[in-house]
Design a protein around this motif. Structure first.
Motif, mmCIF file in Angstrom:
data_model
loop_
_atom_site.group_PDB
_atom_site.id
_atom_site.type_symbol
_atom_site.label_atom_id
_atom_site.label_comp_id
_atom_site.label_asym_id
_atom_site.label_seq_id
_atom_site.Cartn_x
_atom_site.Cartn_y
_atom_site.Cartn_z
ATOM 1 N N ARG A 129 2.470 -13.912 -128.597
ATOM 2 C CA ARG A 129 2.373 -15.016 -127.637
ATOM 3 C C ARG A 129 2.782 -14.571 -126.240
ATOM 4 O O ARG A 129 2.173 -14.976 -125.248
ATOM 5 N N LEU A 130 3.809 -13.724 -126.167
ATOM 6 C CA LEU A 130 4.218 -13.220 -124.854
ATOM 7 C C LEU A 130 3.112 -12.361 -124.254
ATOM 8 O O LEU A 130 2.800 -12.476 -123.058
ATOM 9 N N ALA A 131 2.495 -11.513 -125.059
ATOM 10 C CA ALA A 131 1.398 -10.682 -124.566
ATOM 11 C C ALA A 131 0.225 -11.540 -124.107
ATOM 12 O O ALA A 131 -0.385 -11.283 -123.057
ATOM 13 N N ALA A 132 -0.104 -12.575 -124.881
ATOM 14 C CA ALA A 132 -1.205 -13.461 -124.501
ATOM 15 C C ALA A 132 -0.898 -14.188 -123.202
ATOM 16 O O ALA A 132 -1.790 -14.395 -122.358
ATOM 17 N N MET A 133 0.348 -14.567 -123.036
ATOM 18 C CA MET A 133 0.743 -15.259 -121.808
ATOM 19 C C MET A 133 0.578 -14.342 -120.604
ATOM 20 O O MET A 133 0.055 -14.744 -119.554
ATOM 21 N N ILE A 134 1.013 -13.099 -120.747
ATOM 22 C CA ILE A 134 0.879 -12.146 -119.641
ATOM 23 C C ILE A 134 -0.592 -11.915 -119.306
ATOM 24 O O ILE A 134 -0.990 -11.920 -118.139
ATOM 25 N N ARG A 135 -1.421 -11.734 -120.315
ATOM 26 C CA ARG A 135 -2.836 -11.429 -120.081
ATOM 27 C C ARG A 135 -3.596 -12.608 -119.478
ATOM 28 O O ARG A 135 -4.596 -12.405 -118.791
ATOM 29 N N SER A 136 -3.128 -13.822 -119.735
ATOM 30 C CA SER A 136 -3.873 -14.997 -119.277
ATOM 31 C C SER A 136 -3.460 -15.483 -117.894
ATOM 32 O O SER A 136 -4.066 -16.425 -117.372
ATOM 33 N N GLY A 137 -2.478 -14.853 -117.281
ATOM 34 C CA GLY A 137 -1.932 -15.385 -116.042
ATOM 35 C C GLY A 137 -2.441 -14.766 -114.763
ATOM 36 O O GLY A 137 -2.137 -15.268 -113.680
ATOM 37 N N LEU A 138 -3.214 -13.685 -114.873
ATOM 38 C CA LEU A 138 -3.664 -12.982 -113.671
ATOM 39 C C LEU A 138 -5.147 -13.206 -113.408
ATOM 40 O O LEU A 138 -5.927 -13.368 -114.340
ATOM 41 N N PRO A 139 -5.565 -13.202 -112.139
ATOM 42 C CA PRO A 139 -7.000 -13.248 -111.844
ATOM 43 C C PRO A 139 -7.692 -12.017 -112.420
ATOM 44 O O PRO A 139 -7.106 -10.940 -112.501
ATOM 45 N N SER A 140 -8.937 -12.189 -112.813
ATOM 46 C CA SER A 140 -9.709 -11.043 -113.292
ATOM 47 C C SER A 140 -10.124 -10.138 -112.140
ATOM 48 O O SER A 140 -10.405 -8.954 -112.329
ATOM 49 N N GLY A 141 -10.150 -10.691 -110.940
ATOM 50 C CA GLY A 141 -10.536 -9.933 -109.748
ATOM 51 C C GLY A 141 -10.741 -10.891 -108.590
ATOM 52 O O GLY A 141 -10.477 -12.098 -108.706
ATOM 53 N N PRO A 142 -11.237 -10.393 -107.442
ATOM 54 C CA PRO A 142 -11.426 -11.254 -106.271
ATOM 55 C C PRO A 142 -12.377 -12.421 -106.516
ATOM 56 O O PRO A 142 -12.330 -13.413 -105.789
ATOM 57 N N GLY A 143 -13.244 -12.306 -107.517
ATOM 58 C CA GLY A 143 -14.218 -13.351 -107.790
ATOM 59 C C GLY A 143 -13.775 -14.366 -108.818
ATOM 60 O O GLY A 143 -14.592 -15.182 -109.270
ATOM 61 N N ASP A 144 -12.514 -14.352 -109.208
ATOM 62 C CA ASP A 144 -12.015 -15.301 -110.201
ATOM 63 C C ASP A 144 -11.921 -16.688 -109.561
ATOM 64 O O ASP A 144 -10.983 -16.995 -108.833
ATOM 65 N N GLU A 145 -12.895 -17.542 -109.848
ATOM 66 C CA GLU A 145 -13.029 -18.814 -109.135
ATOM 67 C C GLU A 145 -11.806 -19.711 -109.282
ATOM 68 O O GLU A 145 -11.325 -20.287 -108.302
ATOM 69 N N LEU A 146 -11.308 -19.862 -110.512
ATOM 70 C CA LEU A 146 -10.200 -20.788 -110.733
ATOM 71 C C LEU A 146 -8.935 -20.324 -110.016
ATOM 72 O O LEU A 146 -8.238 -21.123 -109.383
ATOM 73 N N CYS A 147 -8.628 -19.036 -110.101
ATOM 74 C CA CYS A 147 -7.429 -18.536 -109.434
ATOM 75 C C CYS A 147 -7.562 -18.603 -107.916
ATOM 76 O O CYS A 147 -6.610 -18.963 -107.212
ATOM 77 N N VAL A 148 -8.734 -18.265 -107.400
ATOM 78 C CA VAL A 148 -8.957 -18.376 -105.956
ATOM 79 C C VAL A 148 -8.770 -19.826 -105.510
ATOM 80 O O VAL A 148 -8.145 -20.113 -104.478
ATOM 81 N N LEU A 149 -9.285 -20.745 -106.302
ATOM 82 C CA LEU A 149 -9.143 -22.163 -105.991
ATOM 83 C C LEU A 149 -7.673 -22.568 -105.911
ATOM 84 O O LEU A 149 -7.240 -23.249 -104.967
ATOM 85 N N LEU A 150 -6.884 -22.146 -106.885
ATOM 86 C CA LEU A 150 -5.467 -22.499 -106.896
ATOM 87 C C LEU A 150 -4.728 -21.887 -105.708
ATOM 88 O O LEU A 150 -3.866 -22.538 -105.095
ATOM 89 N N TYR A 151 -5.059 -20.648 -105.371
ATOM 90 C CA TYR A 151 -4.399 -20.020 -104.218
ATOM 91 C C TYR A 151 -4.782 -20.724 -102.922
ATOM 92 O O TYR A 151 -3.931 -20.952 -102.056
ATOM 93 N N GLU A 152 -6.056 -21.068 -102.768
ATOM 94 C CA GLU A 152 -6.487 -21.762 -101.553
ATOM 95 C C GLU A 152 -5.778 -23.105 -101.408
ATOM 96 O O GLU A 152 -5.275 -23.453 -100.335
ATOM 97 N N LEU A 153 -5.729 -23.874 -102.495
ATOM 98 C CA LEU A 153 -5.077 -25.184 -102.442
ATOM 99 C C LEU A 153 -3.576 -25.041 -102.223
ATOM 100 O O LEU A 153 -2.940 -25.895 -101.587
ATOM 101 N N GLY A 154 -3.000 -23.969 -102.742
ATOM 102 C CA GLY A 154 -1.574 -23.737 -102.570
ATOM 103 C C GLY A 154 -1.169 -23.486 -101.134
ATOM 104 O O GLY A 154 -0.002 -23.728 -100.765
ATOM 105 N N THR A 155 -2.099 -23.054 -100.301
ATOM 106 C CA THR A 155 -1.758 -22.795 -98.900
ATOM 107 C C THR A 155 -1.376 -24.077 -98.165
ATOM 108 O O THR A 155 -0.661 -24.038 -97.166
#
Length: 218
Positions: free
Chosen positions: A85-111
């Motif tokens: 579960r710890l490994a799955a949590m670590i793997r699921s928390g990072l953007p896959s790259g600059p084109g990761d839509e959901l993570c980019v969205l969260l970072y933009e809204l976080g500004t």
């Protein structure tokens, strides 16, 4: 016979259009017209469903937070024990790259959270929900002997989420300082230091079955 209301459907379409607008244009200078164009609606029609652009974007943020956290919770739930579960949590928390839509969205809204309390509250909810998942995993691992924690579970959890946020921002930058694979290795190393395991032990598939001692021996 009265026609069925399409309000819920139209609101969902506007949330999707606003999501695309934020990812494509960014929050800086985003206009109501940008959302209306993507939804093939007039600006006045958008305001019929959401009184202001800020109201619409808050709904986009709420939906994005729930979607991101739910995906992490589902990844964790598929694993049989604390180490997996710890490994799955670590793997699921990072953007896959600059084109990761959901993570980019969260970072933009976080500004916007620096200036708007409503956005900040949702940003805090995102942070606390992720930290809570980590905390539960770490406490369960400590209770079963899978982990030998170097400090309290909540502190480790908060540090891991903060590291994810920092590395993730580098990953989605136009010129990334680290890529997703490097960031995962660094997070596994940090988690290993905090749990008394090696990075290799944490990353290895976990076998369902009997309890493990803290060195990973069945």
């Amino acid at each position: 016979m009265a026609r069925p209301s399409r309000a819920h459907e139209r609101r969902a379409e506007l949330v999707a259009a606003a999501r695309r607008a934020v990812v494509e244009r960014g929050m800086l200078g985003l206009r109501l017209r940008d959302v209306a164009d993507r939804a093939a609606m007039s600006s006045g029609s958008v305001l019929y469903y959401f009184p202001t652009l800020a109201d619409l974007l808050r709904e986009v943020q709420r939906e994005a937070v729930d979607r991101f956290c739910a995906a992490r919770e589902e990844a964790v739930a598929r694993e049989p024990g604390p180490r997996g579960r710890l490994a799955a949590m670590i793997r699921s928390g990072l953007p896959s790259g600059p084109g990761d839509e959901l993570c980019v969205l969260l970072y933009e809204l976080g500004t916007v959270a620096r200036r708007d309390a409503a956005y900040a509250a949702e940003h805090i909810r995102l942070y606390e929900r992720q930290a809570g998942i980590y905390t539960a995993i770490l406490e369960a691992g400590a209770a079963t002997g899978a982990f030998a924690l170097t400090r309290d579970a909540a502190s480790i959890a908060r540090n891991l989420v903060a590291l994810e946020d920092g590395y993730g921002l580098h990953i989605v930058n136009a010129v990334p300082a680290v890529d997703a694979a490097q960031a995962r290795r660094l997070l596994f190393a940090c988690a290993a230091d905090a749990t008394g395991r090696t990075p290799e032990e944490l990353a290895a598939p976990e076998r369902p079955g009997g309890p493990e001692d803290r060195r990973g021996n069945p």
